[in-house]
Write a protein that holds these residues in place. Structure first.
Motif, PDB file in Angstrom:
ATOM      1  N   ARG A 108      -7.053  17.377   0.920  1.00 36.80           N
ATOM      2  CA  ARG A 108      -6.024  18.166   1.611  1.00 36.80           C
ATOM      3  C   ARG A 108      -5.943  17.788   3.094  1.00 36.80           C
ATOM      4  N   GLU A 109      -7.106  17.609   3.739  1.00 41.48           N
ATOM      5  CA  GLU A 109      -7.142  17.257   5.159  1.00 41.48           C
ATOM      6  C   GLU A 109      -6.608  15.840   5.403  1.00 41.48           C
ATOM      7  N   ALA A 110      -7.003  14.900   4.552  1.00 42.37           N
ATOM      8  CA  ALA A 110      -6.550  13.519   4.699  1.00 42.37           C
ATOM      9  C   ALA A 110      -5.041  13.432   4.476  1.00 42.37           C
ATOM     10  N   THR A 111      -4.547  14.177   3.494  1.00 50.36           N
ATOM     11  CA  THR A 111      -3.100  14.202   3.234  1.00 50.36           C
ATOM     12  C   THR A 111      -2.356  14.759   4.436  1.00 50.36           C
ATOM     13  N   LEU A 112      -2.888  15.820   5.028  1.00 51.88           N
ATOM     14  CA  LEU A 112      -2.266  16.425   6.209  1.00 51.88           C
ATOM     15  C   LEU A 112      -2.239  15.437   7.375  1.00 51.88           C
ATOM     16  N   LEU A 113      -3.333  14.693   7.557  1.00 55.32           N
ATOM     17  CA  LEU A 113      -3.393  13.697   8.637  1.00 55.32           C
ATOM     18  C   LEU A 113      -2.320  12.619   8.469  1.00 55.32           C
ATOM     19  N   VAL A 114      -2.244  12.050   7.282  1.00 53.52           N
ATOM     20  CA  VAL A 114      -1.278  10.981   7.027  1.00 53.52           C
ATOM     21  C   VAL A 114       0.151  11.512   7.163  1.00 53.52           C
ATOM     22  N   ASN A 115       0.423  12.678   6.600  1.00 55.32           N
ATOM     23  CA  ASN A 115       1.764  13.264   6.694  1.00 55.32           C
ATOM     24  C   ASN A 115       2.131  13.606   8.134  1.00 55.32           C
ATOM     25  N   THR A 116       1.161  14.031   8.934  1.00 54.65           N
ATOM     26  CA  THR A 116       1.414  14.348  10.339  1.00 54.65           C
ATOM     27  C   THR A 116       1.782  13.093  11.127  1.00 54.65           C
ATOM     28  N   VAL A 117       1.056  12.010  10.886  1.00 54.92           N
ATOM     29  CA  VAL A 117       1.349  10.751  11.597  1.00 54.92           C
ATOM     30  C   VAL A 117       2.739  10.240  11.218  1.00 54.92           C
ATOM     31  N   PHE A 118       3.018  10.161   9.910  1.00 58.28           N
ATOM     32  CA  PHE A 118       4.331   9.669   9.479  1.00 58.28           C
ATOM     33  C   PHE A 118       5.445  10.611   9.909  1.00 58.28           C
ATOM     34  N   GLY A 119       5.181  11.908   9.856  1.00 54.12           N
ATOM     35  CA  GLY A 119       6.177  12.888  10.292  1.00 54.12           C
ATOM     36  C   GLY A 119       6.484  12.760  11.775  1.00 54.12           C
ATOM     37  N   GLY A 120       5.450  12.502  12.574  1.00 54.57           N
ATOM     38  CA  GLY A 120       5.643  12.312  14.010  1.00 54.57           C
ATOM     39  C   GLY A 120       6.470  11.078  14.314  1.00 54.57           C
ATOM     40  N   MET A 147       0.845  -1.170   0.000  1.00 53.73           N
ATOM     41  CA  MET A 147       0.000   0.000   0.000  1.00 53.73           C
ATOM     42  C   MET A 147       0.895   1.239   0.000  1.00 53.73           C
ATOM     43  N   THR A 148       0.559   2.179  -0.853  1.00 54.37           N
ATOM     44  CA  THR A 148       1.327   3.416  -0.924  1.00 54.37           C
ATOM     45  C   THR A 148       0.641   4.488  -0.075  1.00 54.37           C
ATOM     46  N   ARG A 149       1.350   5.585   0.113  1.00 49.90           N
ATOM     47  CA  ARG A 149       0.805   6.702   0.890  1.00 49.90           C
ATOM     48  C   ARG A 149      -0.487   7.214   0.244  1.00 49.90           C
ATOM     49  N   SER A 150      -0.500   7.337  -1.077  1.00 49.22           N
ATOM     50  CA  SER A 150      -1.695   7.848  -1.765  1.00 49.22           C
ATOM     51  C   SER A 150      -2.862   6.877  -1.638  1.00 49.22           C
ATOM     52  N   GLU A 151      -2.590   5.569  -1.626  1.00 49.96           N
ATOM     53  CA  GLU A 151      -3.657   4.587  -1.431  1.00 49.96           C
ATOM     54  C   GLU A 151      -4.220   4.690  -0.015  1.00 49.96           C
ATOM     55  N   LEU A 152      -3.356   4.923   0.953  1.00 46.78           N
ATOM     56  CA  LEU A 152      -3.796   5.095   2.334  1.00 46.78           C
ATOM     57  C   LEU A 152      -4.681   6.335   2.463  1.00 46.78           C
ATOM     58  N   ILE A 153      -4.298   7.410   1.812  1.00 52.26           N
ATOM     59  CA  ILE A 153      -5.100   8.639   1.828  1.00 52.26           C
ATOM     60  C   ILE A 153      -6.456   8.390   1.180  1.00 52.26           C
ATOM     61  N   ALA A 154      -6.476   7.662   0.074  1.00 49.97           N
ATOM     62  CA  ALA A 154      -7.733   7.356  -0.613  1.00 49.97           C
ATOM     63  C   ALA A 154      -8.660   6.532   0.278  1.00 49.97           C
ATOM     64  N   ILE A 155      -8.119   5.561   1.000  1.00 51.18           N
ATOM     65  CA  ILE A 155      -8.929   4.741   1.913  1.00 51.18           C
ATOM     66  C   ILE A 155      -9.472   5.597   3.047  1.00 51.18           C
ATOM     67  N   LEU A 156      -8.646   6.505   3.567  1.00 51.81           N
ATOM     68  CA  LEU A 156      -9.059   7.401   4.637  1.00 51.81           C
ATOM     69  C   LEU A 156     -10.229   8.270   4.182  1.00 51.81           C
ATOM     70  N   ILE A 157     -10.162   8.788   2.966  1.00 51.80           N
ATOM     71  CA  ILE A 157     -11.240   9.609   2.418  1.00 51.80           C
ATOM     72  C   ILE A 157     -12.493   8.767   2.184  1.00 51.80           C
ATOM     73  N   GLU A 158     -12.312   7.553   1.701  1.00 57.74           N
ATOM     74  CA  GLU A 158     -13.439   6.661   1.440  1.00 57.74           C
ATOM     75  C   GLU A 158     -14.206   6.338   2.722  1.00 57.74           C
ATOM     76  N   LYS A 159     -13.472   6.105   3.801  1.00 53.74           N
ATOM     77  CA  LYS A 159     -14.109   5.748   5.069  1.00 53.74           C
ATOM     78  C   LYS A 159     -14.595   6.968   5.845  1.00 53.74           C
ATOM     79  N   ASN A 160     -14.109   8.149   5.477  1.00 51.91           N
ATOM     80  CA  ASN A 160     -14.506   9.405   6.125  1.00 51.91           C
ATOM     81  C   ASN A 160     -14.842  10.431   5.050  1.00 51.91           C
ATOM     82  N   PRO A 161     -16.042  10.333   4.452  1.00 48.09           N
ATOM     83  CA  PRO A 161     -16.384  11.179   3.316  1.00 48.09           C
ATOM     84  C   PRO A 161     -16.380  12.684   3.628  1.00 48.09           C
ATOM     85  N   HIS A 162     -16.460  13.040   4.912  1.00 48.09           N
ATOM     86  CA  HIS A 162     -16.437  14.456   5.280  1.00 48.09           C
ATOM     87  C   HIS A 162     -15.044  15.077   5.137  1.00 48.09           C
ATOM     88  N   LEU A 163     -14.011  14.237   4.993  1.00 50.19           N
ATOM     89  CA  LEU A 163     -12.642  14.740   4.842  1.00 50.19           C
ATOM     90  C   LEU A 163     -12.360  15.096   3.384  1.00 50.19           C
TER      91      LEU A 163
END
Length: 96
Positions: free
Chosen positions: A20-32, A1-17
């Motif tokens: 840009r927000e989903a990308t920020l979430l994933v980048n924040t977790v990996f950055g931390g 699974m790539t970072r972009s696939e993870l972001i796509a799954i996050l958006i799919e499971k949370n349609p309100h995101l």
């Protein structure tokens, strides 16, 4: 699974995101995780596993082209150990 696939799954499971927000979430977790490991700390995600840094001692290696010995300096390398829950889920597939 790539970072972009993870972001796509996050958006799919949370349609309100938004993307840009989903990308920020994933980048924040990996950055931390990355920042914590760079500072020499251990990162533990219960049920998933633990990330840590191990030190490889200096050694003598070989240049594969020439065969001559080369000094390899000490290195810090990331290390991942699976958590109990992840380990059990992975090995459950072997039993079937």
């Amino acid at each position: 699974m790539t970072r972009s696939e993870l972001i796509a799954i996050l958006i799919e499971k949370n349609p309100h995101l938004q993307l840009r927000e989903a990308t920020l979430l994933v980048n924040t977790v990996f950055g931390g995780i990355t920042s914590s490991l760079a500072a020499g700390n251990r990162v533990e995600l219960r049920g998933f596993g633990a990330f840590s840094v191990k030190e490889r001692e200096p050694r003598l290696g070989r240049n594969p082209k020439t065969g001559e010995q080369v000094k390899v300096s000490k290195k810090l390398v990331p290390f991942f150990k699976t958590g109990k829950e992840l380990h059990q889920r992975l090995n459950k597939a072997d039993e079937a």
